[in-house]
Write a protein that holds these residues in place. Structure first.
Motif, mmCIF file in Angstrom:
data_model
loop_
_atom_site.group_PDB
_atom_site.id
_atom_site.type_symbol
_atom_site.label_atom_id
_atom_site.label_comp_id
_atom_site.label_asym_id
_atom_site.label_seq_id
_atom_site.Cartn_x
_atom_site.Cartn_y
_atom_site.Cartn_z
ATOM 1 N N TYR A 133 0.832 -1.210 0.000
ATOM 2 C CA TYR A 133 0.000 0.000 0.000
ATOM 3 C C TYR A 133 0.866 1.259 0.000
ATOM 4 O O TYR A 133 0.573 2.226 -0.705
ATOM 5 C CB TYR A 133 -0.944 -0.005 1.198
ATOM 6 N N THR A 134 1.949 1.264 0.770
ATOM 7 C CA THR A 134 2.801 2.457 0.820
ATOM 8 C C THR A 134 3.534 2.694 -0.498
ATOM 9 O O THR A 134 3.952 3.811 -0.764
ATOM 10 C CB THR A 134 3.831 2.369 1.966
ATOM 11 N N LEU A 136 2.137 2.266 -3.488
ATOM 12 C CA LEU A 136 1.210 2.736 -4.516
ATOM 13 C C LEU A 136 1.433 4.218 -4.776
ATOM 14 O O LEU A 136 1.621 4.999 -3.846
ATOM 15 C CB LEU A 136 -0.238 2.505 -4.084
ATOM 16 N N LYS A 139 -2.662 6.396 -3.613
ATOM 17 C CA LYS A 139 -3.195 5.505 -2.586
ATOM 18 C C LYS A 139 -4.709 5.682 -2.456
ATOM 19 O O LYS A 139 -5.187 6.761 -2.168
ATOM 20 C CB LYS A 139 -2.517 5.771 -1.252
ATOM 21 N N SER A 140 -5.424 4.583 -2.680
ATOM 22 C CA SER A 140 -6.868 4.583 -2.469
ATOM 23 C C SER A 140 -7.315 3.134 -2.262
ATOM 24 O O SER A 140 -6.602 2.189 -2.615
ATOM 25 C CB SER A 140 -7.610 5.200 -3.657
ATOM 26 N N MET A 144 -5.908 -0.325 -4.196
ATOM 27 C CA MET A 144 -5.393 -1.442 -3.400
ATOM 28 C C MET A 144 -6.198 -2.710 -3.674
ATOM 29 O O MET A 144 -5.631 -3.803 -3.755
ATOM 30 C CB MET A 144 -5.446 -1.080 -1.908
#
Length: 150
Positions: A133-134, A136, A139-140, A144
Motif C-alpha cells: 500500500y505504501t 502505490l 493511494k486509495s 489497493m
C-alpha cells in the motif's frame, strides 16, 4: 521475522540430508567440503548469499520473482508430500475397488485448487499488504483492491 526464523531452522535441519544425497556420505572429514556441509556453515552461506541480497532490495516489487520461486517450491512440496502419502502411507482399508477413497475433499479437485491459492496468498502475502500500500503512487481503497485481485 518468525517465518524467517522457521525457514532458517528448516534449512539447518534439512541441509545435512540434502547435501549427503548430493555429495554422498563418503566426503573426507578433513576437506573443505566437509566443513561447508556442516549445518552452521550452510546457514551462514544461505544467509549471506540468498537472504542478505534479498533484504537489501529497495521495494517489495523487486521481490516478485523470488516470491514466485518460493510459491513454486511450496507447490512442488505439496505435490511430493501428496505423492508419498498416496504411494507409501495408505492403509489397505482405505482402498476400494474404485481406488483411493480415504480423502474426498469437499468441492472435489477444483475445491482443492481454490483452497491452495487462498492458502498461499494468506501465508505469503498478508504481512506484505502495508508495504504494498505504501508503494502505490495514488493511494486509495479501489487501487489497493485492484492490486490485491491481481
Amino acid at each position: 521475522f518468525g517465518t524467517a526464523v522457521a525457514y532458517m531452522i528448516t534449512v539447518g535441519q534439512v541441509s545435512n540430508q540434502v547435501l549427503d544425497a548430493i555429495f554422498g556420505s563418503s566426503v573426507d572429514p578433513e576437506s573443505w567440503l566437509a566443513l561447508a556441509m556442516q549445518p552452521n556453515s550452510v546457514l551462514v552461506l544461505t544467509t549471506v548469499l540468498v537472504l542478505l541480497p534479498l533484504s537489501l532490495l529497495d521495494s517489495i516489487n523487486d521481490l516478485r520473482f523470488a516470491s514466485l520461486a518460493g510459491v513454486s517450491c511450496i507447490i512442488y512440496l505439496i505435490f511430493v508430500v501428496g505423492y508419498v502419502f498416496v504411494t507409501h502411507s495408505v492403509s489397505p482399508s482405505l482402498l476400494t475397488d474404485k481406488g483411493f477413497s480415504g480423502l474426498e475433499p469437499k468441492g472435489g479437485a477444483m475445491g482443492c485448487f481454490k483452497m491452495l491459492s487462498l492458502s498461499i496468498f494468506a501465508f505469503c502475502c498478508q504481512p506484505n499488504v502495508p508495504s504494498i500500500y505504501t508503494e502505490l503512487e495514488k493511494k486509495s481503497y479501489q487501487r489497493m483492491n485492484k492490486v490485491s485481485v491481481r
